[in-house]
Write a protein that holds these residues in place. Structure first.
Motif, short mmCIF file in Angstrom:
data_model
loop_
_atom_site.label_atom_id
_atom_site.label_comp_id
_atom_site.label_asym_id
_atom_site.label_seq_id
_atom_site.Cartn_x
_atom_site.Cartn_y
_atom_site.Cartn_z
N CYS A 1 80.06 47.79 13.80
CA CYS A 1 79.36 47.02 12.76
C CYS A 1 77.87 47.01 13.05
CB CYS A 1 79.91 45.60 12.69
SG CYS A 1 81.70 45.49 12.59
N PRO A 2 77.21 48.16 12.99
CA PRO A 2 75.80 48.26 13.38
C PRO A 2 74.85 47.45 12.50
CG PRO A 2 76.50 50.28 12.28
CD PRO A 2 77.74 49.46 12.50
N LYS A 3 75.34 46.98 11.34
CA LYS A 3 74.48 46.20 10.45
C LYS A 3 74.60 44.69 10.71
CE LYS A 3 74.34 49.63 6.73
NZ LYS A 3 74.59 49.89 5.30
N VAL A 4 75.28 44.33 11.79
CA VAL A 4 75.32 42.92 12.15
C VAL A 4 73.89 42.46 12.44
CG1 VAL A 4 75.66 43.38 14.61
CG2 VAL A 4 76.43 41.23 13.67
N LYS A 5 73.59 41.24 12.06
CA LYS A 5 72.20 40.76 12.18
C LYS A 5 71.85 40.38 13.61
CE LYS A 5 69.00 37.32 10.24
NZ LYS A 5 68.86 36.20 9.28
N LYS A 6 72.67 39.55 14.23
CA LYS A 6 72.37 39.06 15.59
C LYS A 6 73.66 38.62 16.27
CE LYS A 6 68.74 38.32 17.01
NZ LYS A 6 67.80 39.13 17.83
N ILE A 7 73.74 38.87 17.59
CA ILE A 7 74.85 38.37 18.39
C ILE A 7 74.28 37.55 19.53
CG2 ILE A 7 76.82 38.95 19.85
CD1 ILE A 7 77.23 41.47 18.27
N THR B 1 75.42 36.57 11.80
CA THR B 1 75.03 36.15 13.15
C THR B 1 76.28 35.61 13.84
OG1 THR B 1 72.77 35.61 12.47
CG2 THR B 1 73.58 34.62 14.51
N ILE B 2 76.52 36.10 15.05
CA ILE B 2 77.78 35.81 15.75
C ILE B 2 77.48 35.22 17.12
CG2 ILE B 2 79.93 36.81 16.62
CD1 ILE B 2 79.42 39.14 14.59
N VAL C 1 70.97 41.66 20.20
CA VAL C 1 71.61 40.73 21.13
C VAL C 1 70.58 39.76 21.73
CG1 VAL C 1 73.17 40.53 23.10
CG2 VAL C 1 73.20 42.60 21.71
N ALA C 2 70.97 38.50 21.85
CA ALA C 2 70.11 37.48 22.45
C ALA C 2 70.96 36.54 23.30
CB ALA C 2 69.36 36.70 21.37
N ILE C 3 70.30 35.86 24.23
CA ILE C 3 70.98 34.96 25.17
C ILE C 3 70.83 33.51 24.74
CG2 ILE C 3 71.02 34.13 27.55
CD1 ILE C 3 69.92 36.83 28.42
N ILE C 4 71.93 32.77 24.86
CA ILE C 4 71.90 31.31 24.73
C ILE C 4 72.31 30.75 26.09
CG2 ILE C 4 72.99 29.29 23.70
CD1 ILE C 4 71.22 30.55 21.70
N ASN C 5 71.43 29.98 26.71
CA ASN C 5 71.77 29.36 27.99
C ASN C 5 72.84 28.30 27.78
OD1 ASN C 5 69.79 30.94 29.00
ND2 ASN C 5 68.39 29.30 29.54
N ASN D 1 77.23 32.50 11.79
CA ASN D 1 78.28 32.65 10.78
C ASN D 1 79.68 32.74 11.38
OD1 ASN D 1 75.85 34.82 9.69
ND2 ASN D 1 76.35 33.03 8.43
N PHE D 2 79.76 33.35 12.57
CA PHE D 2 81.06 33.54 13.22
C PHE D 2 80.97 33.13 14.69
CE2 PHE D 2 81.08 36.66 9.77
CZ PHE D 2 82.32 36.43 9.19
#
Length: 533
Positions: free
Chosen positions: A59-65, A37-38, A104-108, A131-132
């Motif tokens: 890196c299509p196996k990334v879990k979440k950005i 998760t990045i 992909v998800a948003i953090i305000n 993680n990153f």
């Protein structure tokens, strides 16, 4: 999705400058981001978008950005999120990974606010999952007010490090700085340099003083630094040095960032900053003088090389953290050569391996730009680098200011809105900023970057290319010039025949005007001679 017309900077049907990523091949760098998760800040900016695109595609196996986003200029966060994925730079991603939005998800959040504007619920989510961290967010305006620059470029770094220290599964934190953060010294190694003021002291001052007083004392605070951008970047680096001990942090220092070599598309560029503004302004006949020395090295680096070096640096940082976590004794630590208090710095620069001077930069532009003339050209090319300040100012007056007033006068006469004078005021201001770097030369070292490249496998070197060894600048400018035409001017290559007609009209117009001016000058001298003698 159709690819026709998406990559107009390449001819002959060869749309990609490099092969699509082969996810089946062994890659240590790709593997480090699997199920990770990045958090990315600055994802609406040039480098931020490219980090995001490369991660999702390679890196299509990334879990979440998670993307830290804020509303801006009346646009809601959702709209800004949509705009990130618009345009040709995202087409390779959409082809390679059609379900990319699931990742992909948003953090305000807002880097200009305390605690980067993140609510407690989102902060806890970051602490539990991330993680990153790739911190790209910054105000890159060189004339930014010091209070704003300090809040975004310094305080936000401190706040993110405080959050990072609480992260339960942090493997790497990448801070994107600039190679010119320490431009007050002539030799710049991959090490920390002392700023003119500590981060805490600077933040106290900018919050304590009102705007008018702060503006008056800003030149004194900047000292040897030419602008608030590089000054606050240096202060932020010093903050990292003192506040990130025992954290897996790395500092990435790119020089002047220019268009991509091959990824996500050849020649991709979406801004007019730095050398790109000089190249394009000169090519279309707007820019005619720059206060600079053609013998100096023009330190610049392609954008995709910055991204690849950054992702590789995070990989190395994560590997070093894993190694340190497994060290069972100080003796073993010494044997491995790992020290927890060492923060790696990577100068992503071109000059140690493939230097390019401002003279070569200009000549390559003169070679490639006329091959693809644009209908947006306003006058024939007549650009020159002038190291003498007085000569430059005279040229600016005669070639920028006088024509601008003449054109605005004609516009006023025919009932059109005058714009050239204001336009050239902005251009001249921009040239003052660039001129500082074109007049000076620095000696950069990038041993950490070169060692990182040597450490990588052959497959990782193919997927994450950033070595500047024997770089072909001539071939690069072929696509750089086309990228500016297509992506900045929004002028597709199929309009070249129309642009060529205008090119020759302006060519003959330019030299006809010179001939007329020389004739008038000759007549003036003749009359003056007759009058005097």
């Amino acid at each position: 999705m159709s690819m026709e017309g998406i990559y107009p900077v390449r001819e002959g049907g060869d749309i990609f400058a490099s092969d699509m990523v082969n996810v089946e091949a062994a890659s240590e760098i790709v593997d480090i981001y699997e199920d990770a998760t990045i958090l990315i800040t600055g994802s609406t900016g040039y480098l931020g978008k490219m980090f995001l695109e490369k991660l999702l595609r390679a890196c299509p196996k990334v879990k979440k950005i998670y993307l830290l986003l804020r509303p801006k200029k009346g646009k809601e966060i959702a709209k800004r999120f949509e705009e990130i994925f618009e345009g040709p730079s995202m087409v390779p991603l959409k082809i390679a990974n059609p379900k990319y939005l699931e990742k992909v998800a948003i953090i305000n959040g807002d880097c200009s606010l305390p605690e980067v504007g993140i609510e407690d619920q989102d902060k806890q989510k970051i602490i539990e999952e991330v993680n990153f961290v790739i911190h790209c967010a910054a105000t890159v305006r060189f004339d930014e007010k010091l209070k704003i620059a300090a809040r975004i470029n310094v305080r936000a770094v401190s706040d993110l490090l405080k959050i990072a220290r609480q992260m339960k599964h942090l493997k790497g934190f990448l801070h994107v700085s600039t190679a010119y953060s320490n431009c007050h010294v002539k030799t710049i190694d991959e090490s920390f340099y002392k700023p003119g003021i500590s981060a805490n002291h600077l933040l106290e001052i900018v919050e304590m003083l009102d705007e008018e007083i702060l503006e008056n004392v800003t030149p004194g605070l900047l000292g040897k630094w030419p602008n608030s951008y590089v000054f606050t970047k240096c202060v932020a680096e010093d903050l990292i040095k003192h506040e990130s001990r025992n954290l897996p942090v790395a500092v990435l220092r790119p020089s002047i960032v220019i268009a991509s070599v091959s990824e996500p598309v050849a020649g991709w560029i979406d801004n007019f900053y730095g050398a790109t503004g000089v190249f394009l302004g000169a090519a279309i006949g707007l820019l005619r003088s720059l206060n600079g020395d053609k013998k100096n090295v023009a330190e610049m680096i392609p954008a995709d090389y910055v991204i690849n070096a950054g992702l590789a640096a995070l990989w190395e940082t994560a590997c070093n953290k894993a190694l340190n976590d497994n060290v069972e004794s100080n003796e073993a630590e010494a044997e491995n050569g790992n020290k927890n208090d060492e923060i790696p710095i990577y100068n992503v620069v071109s000059s140690p391996e493939s230097p390019i001077t401002w003279d070569l930069f200009t000549k390559l532009g003169e070679t490639h730009a006329p091959k693809i003339p644009s209908d947006f050209q306003v006058w024939h090319y007549c650009f020159a680098l002038r190291p003498n300040r007085i000569h430059h100012l005279i040229a600016v007056f005669l070639l920028h200011t006088v024509p601008a007033y003449l054109v605005d006068f004609l516009c006023y006469c025919v009932g059109k809105k005058p714009m050239m004078v204001k336009g050239y005021e902005k251009i001249n201001k921009f040239m003052e900023v660039v001129g500082y770097f074109a007049l000076r030369e620095w000696k950069f070292y990038n041993k950490n970057v070169q060692k990182l490249w040597q450490k990588m496998s052959q497959e990782d070197r193919r997927l994450f290319q950033f070595s500047m060894n024997n770089f072909d600048w001539d071939n690069y400018f072929h696509y750089y010039s086309r990228g500016m035409r297509v992506y900045l001017l929004k002028d597709p290559l199929d309009t070249i025949p129309k642009g060529r007609i205008k090119y020759w009209k302006l060519f003959f117009g330019h030299y006809t005007l010179i001939a007329i001016l020389l004739f008038l000058f000759y007549k003036f001298l003749s009359v003056l001679w007759s009058f005097l003698f």
